[in-house]
Each structure stands twice: as structure tokens, then as C-alpha cells.
Design an enzyme around this catalytic site. Structure first.
Site, PDB file in Angstrom:
ATOM      1  N   HIS A 304      -6.085  -3.544   3.952  1.00  0.00           N
ATOM      2  CA  HIS A 304      -4.993  -3.625   4.909  1.00  0.00           C
ATOM      3  C   HIS A 304      -5.481  -3.210   6.278  1.00  0.00           C
ATOM      4  O   HIS A 304      -6.318  -2.316   6.383  1.00  0.00           O
ATOM      5  CB  HIS A 304      -3.834  -2.703   4.470  1.00  0.00           C
ATOM      6  CG  HIS A 304      -2.541  -3.058   5.116  1.00  0.00           C
ATOM      7  ND1 HIS A 304      -2.184  -2.587   6.351  1.00  0.00           N
ATOM      8  CD2 HIS A 304      -1.536  -3.865   4.696  1.00  0.00           C
ATOM      9  CE1 HIS A 304      -1.004  -3.085   6.665  1.00  0.00           C
ATOM     10  NE2 HIS A 304      -0.582  -3.867   5.694  1.00  0.00           N
ATOM     11  N   ASP A 361       0.967  -6.627  -1.936  1.00  0.00           N
ATOM     12  CA  ASP A 361       0.916  -7.879  -2.698  1.00  0.00           C
ATOM     13  C   ASP A 361       0.283  -7.746  -4.069  1.00  0.00           C
ATOM     14  O   ASP A 361       0.377  -8.670  -4.873  1.00  0.00           O
ATOM     15  CB  ASP A 361       0.138  -8.929  -1.895  1.00  0.00           C
ATOM     16  CG  ASP A 361       0.883  -9.340  -0.642  1.00  0.00           C
ATOM     17  OD1 ASP A 361       2.074  -9.643  -0.774  1.00  0.00           O
ATOM     18  OD2 ASP A 361       0.289  -9.343   0.440  1.00  0.00           O
TER      19      ASP A 361
END
Ligand code: ACO
Length: 425
Positions: A304, A361
């Protein structure tokens, strides 16, 4: 007194004001940099660039903290609902009981599409991607509400926001039905936001779909955890488009397009494809990690831009996926594979050194699978969830920012050439 930092360029010292946030974020204000020095900043991918101040969502990536309007995501996930979260993000406060019930009633009132808009679906091929349908039809929705293209009051904004949050769910479900060649199921105003969505997805005429409370709750949690994440790519896209004074419908439609990519909202589908690949024996988890380390592809659902510690949403979703499978009495091999892959990756120096952890996700697809949502709908589900965040950011931009977003560049092309007639080239 404003704190400043000094920058020395070409022997000249200039003072850059320091902008501070309520939780210690610090930024150098470079708004006068080019005017004072002739320099711009070079920051590919906007890794260090803050184009706005925002009071909506706080993320501390080093410590795995996420707060909507000051409330920890763990508390909201545990005790709130998606519609309550939508109100919170858009209006800045938790709604009172009365506000929430009026908002929910407003969402029910807005859930139908104009029949002409419904006919837009007929123009798409049966295998058209639901994200293409969603962005096109949300944009077209503005044509049916010309009075809301220029928002001049809070009341108009409220109406436009309610229409989009309600209808995005109808459009999303219709896009799935279209792709399956199934008749559209009209929304049922007696049902809650999430239950109504599942009804439009899975009921068939004369056979209503009756999901379990656990399934409805899991969907609400999924949407809540996706509702906002400050200046990510799709949010920044919405703000950028909104900065041109483009209308709310067009702006959030552009957010859907940005979300579609595999490095953003398309990642959850990528995770499931990767896990299926392992399940089908095409590669073992260790082989997948080896290929990732050789940079053949990225480990989807990992890494991320902001979180260099765990992503708190991934933690909540992992537990929720586990609980949901248990409560529904379902087995999903992909859950076991995901956990094995996570464990192996988190013990591997490649991931440890680069601070790569599961993101939102990684486990979300397991929940969507348990709800029978097909993989091609995964980014659409993300878009339904993210809609309140995009709307809140668009409004913040609308109220507070007067400058069109217009970055600069460092030109690296040809210096100057004379035009050559076509016969002489
Ligand atoms: N798998 C393998 N390696 C990775 C991954 C990954 N998922 N993510 C980052 N890396 C590596 C990069 O190759 C790079 O290695 P290097 O230093 O040897 O060159 C290093 O980690 C830093 O990566 P960047 O690309 O600079 O990180 P950035 O912040 O730009 O990217 C992103 C963030 C796009 C999310 C990235 O981690 C990624 O591609 N993840 C996979 C896709 C994904 O899950 N996207 C969803 C993100 S969350 C969301 O949008 C909702």
C-alpha cells in the site's frame, strides 16, 4: 506565528510556510515556489504531494490507523452501518436517529431509475463489463437531473448525494443482471439498503431472495470499510474533475473509471484469480511468491502506498470472512490458501524489507464470494462502498477549493524543429 522552513536555491534563501494538521501532519507550502524561484517540485506518482487540506478521513500508515471524521474504523465497523457511515462521511457527524431514518427513507425514495435510463442498458453487449456500465450510467444520470448539475445549496447537494448513493446500487445490480441475461429486479422499498441490493442481484420473478442477517451484515461491513480512504487515486480523480466545476455525477463517474484499474479497485478480483490459480494446482503458494520476487507480477492484495504497517481494514475483513464462512456453514478453500500465502509472505525478507502487508483487497474477495457475488462485480462492489467518500470529497472541494487542479511538468521532448512538408519526410 506561522512556522517556516528555509530553502536555499541558487544562493537565495526563501521561507516556506509549514502547514500543520490536527494530528501532526506537516507540509511545506510551496504555492509561491515557482513565482519566487522559477522552480517547481518533481514528484512522480504524487508520493509527497498534498493537493488539499481535508477534514474527512485520517490515515496513519506507519501505525495502521484509519479514522472517518475522527472515529476509529474498528468502532465504526463493529457498531455502525453503511448508511450511517455514508451520512457521517458526507455531513461530518454521526446522524441522530431521526436524521438516519429520514436519510434511509430518502434513499428508498430515490431507488428507482427513470425508465429511459433503464433502457441505456440495452445498448451494452451482454458481456460488457459492469464497471463500464456503472460509470456510463452514473454520468448519464446527471442528464435526468439537470437541476442538480449546478449545486448551489446544501439542500441540492443532499438531494444529489441521496440520488447517487441510492441509485448506484440499482445500477450496479442491473448491470449484473444485464451481463447474465436475467430480467431486472426492481428495488423493494421495504428492504434495507444492503438487503435491497441483494434482492436486486439475486431474486427472480416470483422467487424473492432472502439472505441471512449475517450475509446482510457482512455486506454492510464490506461497504463501510471501503467508504473512504482519503486522497487515493480515485478520490483524487474525483477531486481533480470536481475542481473544474464539473458536476457531481460526472465527477464520481470519473472516480469509477479510476477505481477500475488492477492496482486500485481491480485488485480484489486479481487476488481471487491468483488464489484460484493456486487452488487449481497451476502453482503452489511458494512458487507464486518466487515469481512475485522475480517481479514477474505483483502479489495482489499486498502492499500500500500509505500503510507501511498492517492495513486495519484487512485485519477486520480477515476476521469477518472467517466468521461469515462459519455462520453460513460454507467452506472456501481460497480462505485457507490466502492465509497460507499471507503467512509465507510475512515471513519472507522481500515483503518484510519493503513493508508489504495485506491490504483491504486481500480478504474482501472471500466475503464477496461467500455472498455469491461474481468476480467481475468485485470492483463494482468497491465503487458502491466508495461512493459516500467520493461525494464527501467532491463537496469539500466544491466548498473550499477555488483553484482548478493543474499540475506542472518537466518537459523532456524536442527543443525546436521546423515543420517538414509530408513529401520531404
Ligand atoms: N507485490 C510485490 N512487490 C510489491 C508489491 C506487491 N503487491 N507492492 C509493492 N511491491 C514492491 C515494488 O516492486 C517495489 O520494489 P522495489 O523497491 O524492489 O522496486 C516496492 O515494493 C515499492 O513499491 P511501489 O510500487 O513503489 O509502491 P507504491 O506505493 O507505488 O504502490 C501499490 C502501492 C500500487 C498498492 C502496490 O503495493 C501494488 O501494486 N500492490 C498490488 C496491487 C494491490 O493490491 N492494489 C490495491 C491497493 S489498495 C487499494 O487501492 C484499495
Amino acid at each position: 506565528m506561522t512556522k517556516t522552513a528555509q530553502l536555499i536555491i541558487d544562493g537565495k534563501t526563501i521561507e516556506l510556510p509549514i502547514v500543520e494538521g490536527t494530528l501532526g501532519d506537516r507540509a511545506l507550502d510551496i504555492t509561491r515556489l515557482r513565482a519566487d524561484t522559477g522552480f517547481i517540485t518533481y514528484d512522480p506518482g504524487y508520493v509527497n504531494t498534498g493537493p488539499c487540506k481535508s477534514a474527512i478521513t485520517f490515515v496513519d500508515g506507519e501505525n495502521g490507523i484509519l479514522r472517518y471524521r475522527g472515529y476509529p474504523i474498528e468502532q465504526i465497523a463493529d457498531r455502525g452501518s453503511f448508511t450511517e457511515t455514508a451520512w457521517l462521511l458526507i455531513f461530518g457527524q454521526l446522524p441522530t436517529r431521526d436524521q438516519l431514518s429520514r436519510f434511509s427513507a430518502g434513499l428508498c425514495a430515490e431507488e428507482l431509475l427513470h425508465e429511459d435510463l433503464r433502457h441505456h442498458f440495452e445498448g451494452f453487449p451482454p458481456n460488457g463489463h459492469p464497471m463500464a456500465m456503472l460509470s456510463a450510467i452514473i454520468n448519464s444520470l446527471g442528464c435526468y437531473h439537470p437541476d442538480l448539475l449546478e449545486i448551489e445549496s446544501r439542500g441540492e447537494f443532499y438531494l444529489a448525494a441521496s440520488k447517487i448513493i441510492s441509485k448506484v446500487r440499482t445500477i450496479a445490480a442491473f448491470s449484473y443482471r444485464k451481463s447474465m441475461g436475467l430480467p431486472f429486479m426492481y428495488p423493494n422499498p421495504a428492504l434495507s439498503y444492503c438487503r435491497n441490493f441483494l434482492h436486486m442481484m439475486f431474486s427472480i420473478p416470483n422467487r424473492p431472495y432472502d439472505p441471512s442477517p449475517e450475509a446482510v451484515r457482512a455486506l454492510s461491513l464490506f461497504l463501510t470499510l471501503h467508504a473512504d480512504h482519503e486522497q487515493n487515486c480515485s478520490c483524487s480523480t474525483v477531486r481533480m474533475v470536481g475542481s473544474t466545476q464539473a458536476n457531481l455525477f460526472a465527477s464520481v463517474s470519473s472516480g469509477i473509471c479510476a477505481l477500475w484499474g488492477r492496482l486500485h479497485g481491480g485488485a480484489n478480483a486479481g487476488v481471487v484469480e491468483m488464489l484460484e490459480h493456486i487452488r487449481d494446482g497451476e502453482s503452489s503458494p511458494r512458487e507464486v511468491l518466487e515469481m512475485v520476487k522475480q517481479k514477474k507480477f505483483r502479489l495482489m492484495g499486498f502492499g500500500h502506498r500509505i500503510y507501511k504497517n498492517f492495513d486495519p481494514r484487512a485485519k477486520i475483513l480477515k476476521r469477518a470472512a472467517h466468521d461469515l464462512l462459519l455462520k453460513l456453514g460454507k467452506l472456501d478453500e481460497l480462505m485457507d490458501i490466502a492465509m497460507e500465502l499471507e503467512q509465507l509472505a510475512l515471513a519472507d525478507p522481500y515483503f518484510v524489507e519493503r513493508k508489504l502487508y495485506p491490504n483491504v483487497d486481500f480478504y474482501s474477495g472471500i466475503i464477496l464470494r461467500a455472498l455469491n457475488i461474481p468476480v467481475q462485480m468485485f470492483p463494482v462492489m468497491f465503487a458502491i462502498g466508495r461512493m459516500p467518500g467520493w461525494i464527501a470529497h467532491w463537496y469539500e472541494e466544491h466548498l473550499e477549493t477555488t483553484k482548478i487542479h493543474r499540475p506542472r511538468q518537466v518537459y523532456t521532448g524536442q527543443v525546436l524543429r521546423d515543420y517538414v512538408p509530408i513529401d520531404e519526410r
